[in-house]
Design a protein around this motif. Structure first.
Motif, PDB file in Angstrom:
ATOM      1  N   PHE A  37       0.804  -1.209   0.000  1.00  0.00           N
ATOM      2  CA  PHE A  37       0.000   0.000   0.000  1.00  0.00           C
ATOM      3  C   PHE A  37       0.844   1.268   0.000  1.00  0.00           C
ATOM      4  N   ARG A  57     -12.932  -4.447  -0.559  1.00  0.00           N
ATOM      5  CA  ARG A  57     -12.756  -4.718  -1.982  1.00  0.00           C
ATOM      6  C   ARG A  57     -14.106  -4.860  -2.668  1.00  0.00           C
ATOM      7  N   ASP A  74      -8.078  -2.647  -8.996  1.00  0.00           N
ATOM      8  CA  ASP A  74      -8.439  -4.044  -8.771  1.00  0.00           C
ATOM      9  C   ASP A  74      -7.518  -4.611  -7.692  1.00  0.00           C
ATOM     10  N   HIS A  75      -8.078  -5.331  -6.716  1.00  0.00           N
ATOM     11  CA  HIS A  75      -7.238  -5.888  -5.659  1.00  0.00           C
ATOM     12  C   HIS A  75      -6.429  -7.079  -6.141  1.00  0.00           C
ATOM     13  N   GLU A  76      -6.760  -7.629  -7.312  1.00  0.00           N
ATOM     14  CA  GLU A  76      -5.988  -8.734  -7.882  1.00  0.00           C
ATOM     15  C   GLU A  76      -4.809  -8.172  -8.672  1.00  0.00           C
ATOM     16  N   ARG A  77      -3.600  -8.476  -8.238  1.00  0.00           N
ATOM     17  CA  ARG A  77      -2.407  -7.891  -8.858  1.00  0.00           C
ATOM     18  C   ARG A  77      -2.248  -8.285 -10.324  1.00  0.00           C
ATOM     19  N   THR A  83      -3.751  -1.727 -10.082  1.00  0.00           N
ATOM     20  CA  THR A  83      -3.987  -2.733  -9.052  1.00  0.00           C
ATOM     21  C   THR A  83      -3.151  -2.378  -7.821  1.00  0.00           C
ATOM     22  N   LEU A  84      -3.112  -3.307  -6.863  1.00  0.00           N
ATOM     23  CA  LEU A  84      -2.235  -3.151  -5.701  1.00  0.00           C
ATOM     24  C   LEU A  84      -0.789  -3.485  -6.022  1.00  0.00           C
ATOM     25  N   LEU A 100      -7.836   2.879  -3.732  1.00  0.00           N
ATOM     26  CA  LEU A 100      -6.912   1.764  -3.549  1.00  0.00           C
ATOM     27  C   LEU A 100      -7.401   0.909  -2.373  1.00  0.00           C
ATOM     28  N   PRO A 101      -8.071  -0.225  -2.670  1.00  0.00           N
ATOM     29  CA  PRO A 101      -8.581  -1.079  -1.595  1.00  0.00           C
ATOM     30  C   PRO A 101      -7.477  -1.983  -1.047  1.00  0.00           C
ATOM     31  N   SER A 102      -7.327  -1.986   0.259  1.00  0.00           N
ATOM     32  CA  SER A 102      -6.290  -2.790   0.899  1.00  0.00           C
ATOM     33  C   SER A 102      -6.748  -3.130   2.306  1.00  0.00           C
ATOM     34  N   SER A 106      -4.708   0.618   3.719  1.00  0.00           N
ATOM     35  CA  SER A 106      -5.922   1.374   3.414  1.00  0.00           C
ATOM     36  C   SER A 106      -6.889   1.362   4.586  1.00  0.00           C
TER      37      SER A 106
END
Length: 255
Positions: A37, A57, A74-77, A83-84, A100-102, A106
């Motif tokens: 993050f 997410r 997107d939380h999927e790298r 993405t993250l 940025l969802p984490s 986050s």
């Protein structure tokens, strides 16, 4: 309260419970979540983007992005687009508004409840420390850590190193907890990348094909960005302060 480390300017704790323990007695909180993050925020803010942290997410992150005229990472790298993965943000255009969802950095940012919040990583540790030394009194440094499958905190070496790199440059008295972070950082400073590559979090990312993300996160003091949370979004502190000064001037002129 003994666990608040009140007699020291620079304090250190882990995760949400640590943030709660320190936030009422410090002038600022710095969140450290190296993989990934804080590194993502540093890279994005360096490019002129605005980052909205969000602790959840999926649909809720998308809805939050819509409300803030932003797009959701997107939380999927391994997804295309933002993405993250820090590498996915290397060329993010200036002016981009990104949620940025984490579950770690986050979530901590989203639960700040009023205390000034910054985020730091290895890339910008010196820049953040220099800013805080000039502008802020007591400081609580929070290593985000990771989560075990049952949701409990997993202390993560990379975040201890990032916190230690920051604390090493902060002036003033340090709590023993903060001193320990410096000792951990200084013990491996000359070979940071190999330690990030071989620690649990680094190995997990490398095994999934994200070795470049680890390499980006291992770069020490290559950034001048000072990400500061202004209401619900991270921007460079210089932009935040300028905006606050303009708003204050407008209030005065309206009287």
């Amino acid at each position: 309260m003994s666990f608040g480390q009140e007699v020291y300017r620079v304090r250190f704790e882990w995760g949400m419970d640590g943030l709660i323990a320190l936030k009422t007695s410090v002038a600022a909180i710095v969140i450290v979540d190296v993989l990934s993050f804080s590194t993502c925020v540093d890279i994005a803010v360096s490019n002129g983007a605005t980052i909205f942290p969000h602790g959840e997410r999926g649909e809720r992150a998308i809805e939050y992005a819509t409300r803030n005229n932003a797009i959701a990472a997107d939380h999927e790298r391994n997804s295309t687009g933002f993405t993250l993965s820090p590498a996915s943000l290397a060329n993010i255009p200036s002016g981009t508004r990104l949620v940025l969802p984490s579950p770690n950095g986050s979530r901590l940012s989203f639960e700040h409840h009023g205390v000034p919040i910054f985020t730091a990583c290895l890339r910008n540790a010196n820049a953040v420390a220099e800013y805080l030394n000039k502008c802020v009194g007591s400081i609580g440094v929070i290593a985000a850590g990771e989560q075990w499958p049952n949701g409990s905190l997993r202390p993560a070496l990379e975040d201890h190193l990032g916190a230690g790199a920051l604390i090493a440059m902060l002036s003033g008295t340090r709590s023993p907890e903060a001193e320990a972070g410096v000792a951990v950082f200084e013990s491996v400073q000359s070979h940071l990348k190999s330690k990030l590559d071989s620690c649990g979090s680094g190995r997990e990312l490398i095994d999934r094909g994200f070795a470049y993300d680890v390499a980006l996160a291992a770069e020490l003091n290559v950034s001048n960005a000072v990400p500061m949370l202004d209401r619900n979004a991270y921007q460079d502190a210089a932009i935040v302060r300028s905006s606050q000064q303009v708003q204050a001037s407008e209030i005065v002129n309206d009287r």
